[in-house]
Motif scaffolding. Structure first.
Motif, PDB file in Angstrom:
ATOM      1  N   GLU A 225      -1.179  -9.762  -5.153  1.00  0.00           N
ATOM      2  CA  GLU A 225      -2.278  -8.956  -4.621  1.00  0.00           C
ATOM      3  C   GLU A 225      -2.013  -8.579  -3.167  1.00  0.00           C
ATOM      4  N   THR A 226      -1.477  -9.516  -2.373  1.00  0.00           N
ATOM      5  CA  THR A 226      -1.159  -9.221  -0.982  1.00  0.00           C
ATOM      6  C   THR A 226      -0.074  -8.144  -0.891  1.00  0.00           C
ATOM      7  N   ILE A 227       0.930  -8.235  -1.755  1.00  0.00           N
ATOM      8  CA  ILE A 227       2.010  -7.243  -1.749  1.00  0.00           C
ATOM      9  C   ILE A 227       1.465  -5.864  -2.115  1.00  0.00           C
ATOM     10  N   ARG A 228       0.587  -5.800  -3.090  1.00  0.00           N
ATOM     11  CA  ARG A 228       0.015  -4.513  -3.477  1.00  0.00           C
ATOM     12  C   ARG A 228      -0.809  -3.909  -2.341  1.00  0.00           C
ATOM     13  N   LYS A 229      -1.575  -4.736  -1.659  1.00  0.00           N
ATOM     14  CA  LYS A 229      -2.346  -4.230  -0.518  1.00  0.00           C
ATOM     15  C   LYS A 229      -1.424  -3.756   0.599  1.00  0.00           C
TER      16      LYS A 229
ATOM     17  N   ALA B 173       1.531  -2.515   0.219  1.00  0.00           N
ATOM     18  CA  ALA B 173       2.084  -1.232  -0.208  1.00  0.00           C
ATOM     19  C   ALA B 173       1.064  -0.110  -0.037  1.00  0.00           C
ATOM     20  N   GLU B 174      -0.198  -0.386  -0.304  1.00  0.00           N
ATOM     21  CA  GLU B 174      -1.239   0.627  -0.129  1.00  0.00           C
ATOM     22  C   GLU B 174      -1.332   1.071   1.323  1.00  0.00           C
ATOM     23  N   VAL B 175      -1.274   0.107   2.248  1.00  0.00           N
ATOM     24  CA  VAL B 175      -1.325   0.446   3.670  1.00  0.00           C
ATOM     25  C   VAL B 175      -0.113   1.290   4.068  1.00  0.00           C
ATOM     26  N   MET B 176       1.054   0.915   3.568  1.00  0.00           N
ATOM     27  CA  MET B 176       2.275   1.659   3.868  1.00  0.00           C
ATOM     28  C   MET B 176       2.170   3.101   3.374  1.00  0.00           C
ATOM     29  N   GLU B 177       1.676   3.275   2.158  1.00  0.00           N
ATOM     30  CA  GLU B 177       1.560   4.612   1.585  1.00  0.00           C
ATOM     31  C   GLU B 177       0.553   5.459   2.361  1.00  0.00           C
ATOM     32  N   TYR B 178      -0.584   4.865   2.697  1.00  0.00           N
ATOM     33  CA  TYR B 178      -1.612   5.598   3.432  1.00  0.00           C
ATOM     34  C   TYR B 178      -1.093   6.049   4.795  1.00  0.00           C
ATOM     35  N   GLU B 179      -0.431   5.135   5.499  1.00  0.00           N
ATOM     36  CA  GLU B 179       0.069   5.468   6.832  1.00  0.00           C
ATOM     37  C   GLU B 179       1.150   6.548   6.763  1.00  0.00           C
ATOM     38  N   SER B 180       2.031   6.456   5.775  1.00  0.00           N
ATOM     39  CA  SER B 180       3.091   7.449   5.630  1.00  0.00           C
ATOM     40  C   SER B 180       2.517   8.819   5.313  1.00  0.00           C
ATOM     41  N   ALA B 181       1.521   8.861   4.418  1.00  0.00           N
ATOM     42  CA  ALA B 181       0.903  10.141   4.076  1.00  0.00           C
ATOM     43  C   ALA B 181       0.235  10.762   5.295  1.00  0.00           C
ATOM     44  N   LEU B 182      -0.454   9.943   6.086  1.00  0.00           N
ATOM     45  CA  LEU B 182      -1.118  10.451   7.282  1.00  0.00           C
ATOM     46  C   LEU B 182      -0.100  10.994   8.287  1.00  0.00           C
ATOM     47  N   PHE B 183       1.030  10.282   8.435  1.00  0.00           N
ATOM     48  CA  PHE B 183       2.076  10.733   9.350  1.00  0.00           C
ATOM     49  C   PHE B 183       2.621  12.098   8.924  1.00  0.00           C
TER      50      PHE B 183
ATOM     51  N   ALA C 202       2.124  14.800   0.148  1.00  0.00           N
ATOM     52  CA  ALA C 202       1.541  14.762  -1.196  1.00  0.00           C
ATOM     53  C   ALA C 202       2.188  13.674  -2.037  1.00  0.00           C
ATOM     54  N   ALA C 203       3.507  13.493  -1.869  1.00  0.00           N
ATOM     55  CA  ALA C 203       4.211  12.455  -2.639  1.00  0.00           C
ATOM     56  C   ALA C 203       3.720  11.071  -2.261  1.00  0.00           C
ATOM     57  N   GLU C 204       3.539  10.830  -0.951  1.00  0.00           N
ATOM     58  CA  GLU C 204       3.067   9.510  -0.518  1.00  0.00           C
ATOM     59  C   GLU C 204       1.648   9.261  -1.002  1.00  0.00           C
ATOM     60  N   GLN C 205       0.817  10.308  -0.986  1.00  0.00           N
ATOM     61  CA  GLN C 205      -0.539  10.155  -1.506  1.00  0.00           C
ATOM     62  C   GLN C 205      -0.525   9.863  -2.998  1.00  0.00           C
ATOM     63  N   GLY C 206       0.506  10.354  -3.678  1.00  0.00           N
ATOM     64  CA  GLY C 206       0.597  10.127  -5.114  1.00  0.00           C
ATOM     65  C   GLY C 206       1.280   8.839  -5.499  1.00  0.00           C
ATOM     66  N   HIS C 207       1.747   8.067  -4.493  1.00  0.00           N
ATOM     67  CA  HIS C 207       2.428   6.817  -4.821  1.00  0.00           C
ATOM     68  C   HIS C 207       1.504   5.843  -5.526  1.00  0.00           C
ATOM     69  N   GLU C 208       0.243   5.836  -5.135  1.00  0.00           N
ATOM     70  CA  GLU C 208      -0.694   4.932  -5.812  1.00  0.00           C
ATOM     71  C   GLU C 208      -0.848   5.350  -7.271  1.00  0.00           C
ATOM     72  N   THR C 209      -0.923   6.677  -7.489  1.00  0.00           N
ATOM     73  CA  THR C 209      -0.993   7.167  -8.862  1.00  0.00           C
ATOM     74  C   THR C 209       0.286   6.832  -9.611  1.00  0.00           C
ATOM     75  N   LEU C 210       1.435   6.956  -8.914  1.00  0.00           N
ATOM     76  CA  LEU C 210       2.714   6.601  -9.528  1.00  0.00           C
ATOM     77  C   LEU C 210       2.717   5.141  -9.943  1.00  0.00           C
ATOM     78  N   ALA C 211       2.253   4.270  -9.046  1.00  0.00           N
ATOM     79  CA  ALA C 211       2.227   2.844  -9.358  1.00  0.00           C
ATOM     80  C   ALA C 211       1.327   2.562 -10.558  1.00  0.00           C
ATOM     81  N   MET C 212       0.190   3.252 -10.614  1.00  0.00           N
ATOM     82  CA  MET C 212      -0.710   3.054 -11.754  1.00  0.00           C
ATOM     83  C   MET C 212      -0.061   3.550 -13.049  1.00  0.00           C
TER      84      MET C 212
END
Length: 323
Positions: free
Chosen positions: A97-101, A103-113, A135-145
């Motif tokens: 769960e910690t690793i998934r969280k 990764a979520e922070v990493m994806e959010y920050e990268s998309a914002l950058f 757009a790809a970074e924003q879709g990483h969560e969807t990719l993971a799902m």
């Protein structure tokens, strides 16, 4: 450090390239760490690492066309506003769960950058690539799902649930139980020896407090230094040591706090000792239940080991104090 608004287009691309490379290594590290505990989830992070590698390749190709082969020595740590990533060696043995969280922070920050970088880019090609990466970074969560739905079959999910329970027991229950047992049992003798030697609640409380905190510190360090978790998979030594030390202290404080009954109250010693004895009874049976519930110890065997052992230590303390 430079502000984001002061970065040139060349520096923005260089930061993006370095970031994709580092994130790819982090995702690969997650995958390696999870491969034994959660093999199906590890595949998800392997795919994400491959995606980061593809992003880096696209950025490098564009950079070489625009600015040549030489990258300026700038990373996101040199830019104000970026969150610092955990060093890779600190990502070992984290919970899933910690690793998934993380990764979520990493994806959010990268998309914002990438969104901010695309807004500042003047070159059409650069703007398009950065927008696509956002757009790809924003879709990483969807990719993971999506990958999770494909890879985490019911059988794999059941295996991971079993692995998670095992990891939970190794990292939290086992050190916590060891601490609770030590704190509850080892402090009985000094506490009740002081109680029956002095018949003074406040002095008994001080002895119990010192014994509980001392035992907590000792057990915490002993647990943290006994195993770094790299081979046993028992998780972070700091976390295990903290859990063990805290539970040790709480185990001792449970039957120490009743001696806060003021000595000015009639029969204060008898009242405090009665309450402390009841707390000890509850503690020992609770430990026996936890051992039976999580450590696969037969309940009667757990009762014999814990309750009988605690009773012997308690009796030793009373006999020594009353001598």
């Amino acid at each position: 450090m430079k502000s984001f608004c002061d970065l040139t287009e060349r520096e923005i691309l260089a930061v993006a390239i370095a970031s994709e490379e580092e994130d790819g290594r982090i995702y690969q590290s997650f995958a390696e760490d999870l491969s034994e505990r959660y093999p199906s989830s590890a595949k998800v992070f392997e795919e994400m690492a491959e995606q980061e590698g593809a992003h880096r390749h696209a950025l490098l190709s564009l950079y070489q066309k625009r600015f040549g082969p030489n990258l300026p020595p700038i990373r996101r740590e040199d830019v104000k506003g970026f969150l610092r990533r955990r060093p890779i060696w600190l990502t070992r043995n984290l919970s899933l769960e910690t690793i998934r969280k993380e990764a979520e922070v990493m994806e959010y920050e990268s998309a914002l950058f990438y969104q901010r970088a695309a807004a500042r880019a003047t070159d059409v090609g650069v703007r398009k690539l950065l927008g696509d990466l956002a757009a790809a970074e924003q879709g990483h969560e969807t990719l993971a799902m999506r990958l999770g739905a494909q890879i985490l079959t019911p059988g794999a999910k059941k295996e991971e649930d079993i692995a998670y329970r095992r990891f939970f027991i190794l990292q939290y229950v086992q050190p916590g139980l060891a601490g609770l047992m030590d704190g509850s049992v080892s402090t009985l003798a000094p506490l009740f020896a002081a109680a029956f030697a002095t018949h003074n609640n406040w002095e008994t409380f001080l002895v119990g407090l010192a014994a509980s905190i001392g035992a907590g510190i000792s057990m915490g360090f002993a647990e943290a230094l006994s195993d770094d978790g790299s081979l046993t998979g028992r998780g972070s030594p700091i976390l295990r040591g903290g859990v063990c030390g805290l539970m040790t202290t709480l185990g001792g404080l449970g039957h120490t706090l009743p001696y806060l009954v003021p000595d000015s109250i009639p029969d204060s010693f008898a009242i405090a000792t009665t309450i402390a004895g009841a707390v000890v009874f509850v503690e020992l049976w609770a430990i026996a239940f936890i051992r039976a519930r999580y450590m696969d110890t037969p309940f009667l065997q757990a009762v014999f080991q814990i309750v009988l052992g605690g009773a012997i230590v308690l009796a030793a303390g009373i006999l020594i104090g009353g001598a």
